[in-house]
Design a protein around this motif. Structure first.
Motif, PDB file in Angstrom:
ATOM      1  N   LYS A 240     -18.661  -9.995  -4.225  1.00 60.37           N
ATOM      2  CA  LYS A 240     -17.515 -10.422  -3.415  1.00 60.37           C
ATOM      3  C   LYS A 240     -16.713  -9.221  -2.937  1.00 60.37           C
ATOM      4  O   LYS A 240     -16.860  -8.115  -3.447  1.00 60.37           O
ATOM      5  N   SER A 241     -15.872  -9.430  -1.950  1.00 57.56           N
ATOM      6  CA  SER A 241     -15.017  -8.346  -1.470  1.00 57.56           C
ATOM      7  C   SER A 241     -13.826  -8.173  -2.407  1.00 57.56           C
ATOM      8  O   SER A 241     -13.402  -9.121  -3.049  1.00 57.56           O
ATOM      9  N   LEU A 242     -13.330  -6.957  -2.448  1.00 54.82           N
ATOM     10  CA  LEU A 242     -12.173  -6.652  -3.284  1.00 54.82           C
ATOM     11  C   LEU A 242     -10.888  -7.010  -2.555  1.00 54.82           C
ATOM     12  O   LEU A 242     -10.739  -6.691  -1.377  1.00 54.82           O
ATOM     13  N   THR A 243      -9.965  -7.625  -3.275  1.00 50.79           N
ATOM     14  CA  THR A 243      -8.636  -7.845  -2.726  1.00 50.79           C
ATOM     15  C   THR A 243      -7.872  -6.535  -2.846  1.00 50.79           C
ATOM     16  O   THR A 243      -8.330  -5.590  -3.509  1.00 50.79           O
ATOM     17  N   LYS A 244      -6.704  -6.476  -2.244  1.00 47.26           N
ATOM     18  CA  LYS A 244      -5.896  -5.261  -2.328  1.00 47.26           C
ATOM     19  C   LYS A 244      -5.545  -4.951  -3.784  1.00 47.26           C
ATOM     20  O   LYS A 244      -5.652  -3.802  -4.223  1.00 47.26           O
ATOM     21  N   ALA A 245      -5.162  -5.968  -4.540  1.00 45.84           N
ATOM     22  CA  ALA A 245      -4.803  -5.762  -5.943  1.00 45.84           C
ATOM     23  C   ALA A 245      -6.009  -5.263  -6.746  1.00 45.84           C
ATOM     24  O   ALA A 245      -5.877  -4.352  -7.582  1.00 45.84           O
ATOM     25  N   GLU A 246      -7.190  -5.840  -6.496  1.00 47.81           N
ATOM     26  CA  GLU A 246      -8.393  -5.405  -7.203  1.00 47.81           C
ATOM     27  C   GLU A 246      -8.767  -3.976  -6.813  1.00 47.81           C
ATOM     28  O   GLU A 246      -9.203  -3.189  -7.660  1.00 47.81           O
ATOM     29  N   LEU A 247      -8.601  -3.646  -5.544  1.00 50.62           N
ATOM     30  CA  LEU A 247      -8.876  -2.289  -5.080  1.00 50.62           C
ATOM     31  C   LEU A 247      -7.953  -1.291  -5.766  1.00 50.62           C
ATOM     32  O   LEU A 247      -8.395  -0.234  -6.233  1.00 50.62           O
ATOM     33  N   ILE A 248      -6.677  -1.626  -5.853  1.00 49.06           N
ATOM     34  CA  ILE A 248      -5.710  -0.740  -6.512  1.00 49.06           C
ATOM     35  C   ILE A 248      -6.065  -0.565  -7.981  1.00 49.06           C
ATOM     36  O   ILE A 248      -6.058   0.556  -8.505  1.00 49.06           O
ATOM     37  N   ASN A 249      -6.384  -1.655  -8.666  1.00 48.23           N
ATOM     38  CA  ASN A 249      -6.759  -1.578 -10.084  1.00 48.23           C
ATOM     39  C   ASN A 249      -7.993  -0.703 -10.283  1.00 48.23           C
ATOM     40  O   ASN A 249      -8.029   0.135 -11.186  1.00 48.23           O
ATOM     41  N   GLU A 250      -9.006  -0.905  -9.455  1.00 55.32           N
ATOM     42  CA  GLU A 250     -10.244  -0.140  -9.577  1.00 55.32           C
ATOM     43  C   GLU A 250     -10.022   1.332  -9.258  1.00 55.32           C
ATOM     44  O   GLU A 250     -10.541   2.212  -9.955  1.00 55.32           O
ATOM     45  N   LEU A 251      -9.253   1.626  -8.223  1.00 55.07           N
ATOM     46  CA  LEU A 251      -8.955   3.010  -7.862  1.00 55.07           C
ATOM     47  C   LEU A 251      -8.179   3.703  -8.980  1.00 55.07           C
ATOM     48  O   LEU A 251      -8.495   4.839  -9.354  1.00 55.07           O
ATOM     49  N   ALA A 252      -7.170   3.027  -9.527  1.00 57.52           N
ATOM     50  CA  ALA A 252      -6.385   3.601 -10.624  1.00 57.52           C
ATOM     51  C   ALA A 252      -7.268   3.860 -11.836  1.00 57.52           C
ATOM     52  O   ALA A 252      -7.156   4.907 -12.488  1.00 57.52           O
ATOM     53  N   SER A 253      -8.159   2.933 -12.125  1.00 62.04           N
ATOM     54  CA  SER A 253      -9.058   3.079 -13.272  1.00 62.04           C
ATOM     55  C   SER A 253     -10.012   4.259 -13.085  1.00 62.04           C
ATOM     56  O   SER A 253     -10.172   5.089 -13.976  1.00 62.04           O
ATOM     57  N   ARG A 254     -10.641   4.339 -11.916  1.00 60.24           N
ATOM     58  CA  ARG A 254     -11.614   5.416 -11.667  1.00 60.24           C
ATOM     59  C   ARG A 254     -10.960   6.780 -11.547  1.00 60.24           C
ATOM     60  O   ARG A 254     -11.570   7.788 -11.898  1.00 60.24           O
ATOM     61  N   ALA A 255      -9.732   6.828 -11.032  1.00 64.27           N
ATOM     62  CA  ALA A 255      -9.039   8.109 -10.877  1.00 64.27           C
ATOM     63  C   ALA A 255      -8.264   8.491 -12.137  1.00 64.27           C
ATOM     64  O   ALA A 255      -7.753   9.606 -12.234  1.00 64.27           O
ATOM     65  N   GLY A 256      -8.150   7.562 -13.085  1.00 65.94           N
ATOM     66  CA  GLY A 256      -7.407   7.848 -14.316  1.00 65.94           C
ATOM     67  C   GLY A 256      -5.923   8.028 -14.057  1.00 65.94           C
ATOM     68  O   GLY A 256      -5.286   8.905 -14.628  1.00 65.94           O
ATOM     69  N   THR A 257      -5.377   7.205 -13.181  1.00 66.00           N
ATOM     70  CA  THR A 257      -3.967   7.304 -12.817  1.00 66.00           C
ATOM     71  C   THR A 257      -3.309   5.942 -12.927  1.00 66.00           C
ATOM     72  O   THR A 257      -3.947   4.952 -13.250  1.00 66.00           O
ATOM     73  N   GLU A 258      -2.011   5.904 -12.637  1.00 63.95           N
ATOM     74  CA  GLU A 258      -1.275   4.647 -12.695  1.00 63.95           C
ATOM     75  C   GLU A 258      -1.474   3.848 -11.409  1.00 63.95           C
ATOM     76  O   GLU A 258      -1.819   4.396 -10.365  1.00 63.95           O
ATOM     77  N   LYS A 259      -1.191   2.543 -11.504  1.00 63.80           N
ATOM     78  CA  LYS A 259      -1.331   1.672 -10.340  1.00 63.80           C
ATOM     79  C   LYS A 259      -0.368   2.068  -9.227  1.00 63.80           C
ATOM     80  O   LYS A 259      -0.713   1.955  -8.044  1.00 63.80           O
ATOM     81  N   LYS A 260       0.832   2.552  -9.571  1.00 65.38           N
ATOM     82  CA  LYS A 260       1.796   2.966  -8.539  1.00 65.38           C
ATOM     83  C   LYS A 260       1.248   4.117  -7.717  1.00 65.38           C
ATOM     84  O   LYS A 260       1.409   4.146  -6.488  1.00 65.38           O
ATOM     85  N   ALA A 261       0.606   5.061  -8.378  1.00 65.39           N
ATOM     86  CA  ALA A 261       0.033   6.207  -7.662  1.00 65.39           C
ATOM     87  C   ALA A 261      -1.120   5.752  -6.773  1.00 65.39           C
ATOM     88  O   ALA A 261      -1.240   6.205  -5.630  1.00 65.39           O
ATOM     89  N   ALA A 262      -1.959   4.853  -7.283  1.00 66.52           N
ATOM     90  CA  ALA A 262      -3.081   4.342  -6.489  1.00 66.52           C
ATOM     91  C   ALA A 262      -2.570   3.573  -5.275  1.00 66.52           C
ATOM     92  O   ALA A 262      -3.110   3.699  -4.173  1.00 66.52           O
ATOM     93  N   THR A 263      -1.522   2.783  -5.461  1.00 66.06           N
ATOM     94  CA  THR A 263      -0.920   2.039  -4.346  1.00 66.06           C
ATOM     95  C   THR A 263      -0.386   2.995  -3.297  1.00 66.06           C
ATOM     96  O   THR A 263      -0.589   2.796  -2.095  1.00 66.06           O
ATOM     97  N   ALA A 264       0.296   4.049  -3.732  1.00 63.49           N
ATOM     98  CA  ALA A 264       0.849   5.037  -2.804  1.00 63.49           C
ATOM     99  C   ALA A 264      -0.264   5.723  -2.013  1.00 63.49           C
ATOM    100  O   ALA A 264      -0.123   5.962  -0.806  1.00 63.49           O
ATOM    101  N   ILE A 265      -1.369   6.019  -2.666  1.00 58.14           N
ATOM    102  CA  ILE A 265      -2.492   6.672  -1.986  1.00 58.14           C
ATOM    103  C   ILE A 265      -3.086   5.759  -0.928  1.00 58.14           C
ATOM    104  O   ILE A 265      -3.330   6.174   0.203  1.00 58.14           O
ATOM    105  N   ILE A 266      -3.315   4.497  -1.283  1.00 58.88           N
ATOM    106  CA  ILE A 266      -3.893   3.549  -0.319  1.00 58.88           C
ATOM    107  C   ILE A 266      -2.966   3.344   0.867  1.00 58.88           C
ATOM    108  O   ILE A 266      -3.402   3.335   2.018  1.00 58.88           O
ATOM    109  N   GLU A 267      -1.669   3.194   0.615  1.00 56.41           N
ATOM    110  CA  GLU A 267      -0.715   2.995   1.709  1.00 56.41           C
ATOM    111  C   GLU A 267      -0.611   4.232   2.597  1.00 56.41           C
ATOM    112  O   GLU A 267      -0.533   4.117   3.821  1.00 56.41           O
TER     113      GLU A 267
END
Length: 95
Positions: A3-30
């Motif tokens: 299935k496709s990733l939602t924005k929230a799932e994308l943020i969670n996965e990015l934060a997990s893979r980058a070893g960072t917080e969700k706020k930082a991942a959200t800021a990067i995506i935005e």
């Protein structure tokens, strides 16, 4: 097929893979989406390594047909957003 990733799932996965917080991942995506919007709207292009290139293409004026009536309509010149995918993605999809 996955299935496709939602924005929230994308943020969670990015934060997990980058070893960072969700706020930082959200800021990067935005920030990345804002950068892409600005560059493409200005007629430029953005290349994301190992992903692809997003760009704006000019389309000339042309005659099109209304599919329901078959009537010919003159369409003005416009611009279209396009994306060309990197060879790495194409190879992985077709493997």
């Amino acid at each position: 097929m996955s299935k496709s990733l939602t924005k929230a799932e994308l943020i969670n996965e990015l934060a997990s893979r980058a070893g960072t917080e969700k706020k930082a991942a959200t800021a990067i995506i935005e920030a990345l989406s804002g950068l892409i919007h600005d560059q493409v709207a200005a007629g430029g292009a953005v290349t994301i390594p190992e992903v692809g290139k997003i760009y704006c293409r000019e389309r000339s004026a042309r005659t099109v047909r209304n599919p329901s009536t078959g009537e010919a309509i003159e369409k003005d010149a416009d611009r279209a957003v396009k994306m060309t995918f990197a060879k790495m993605i194409k190879d992985k999809v077709n493997a």
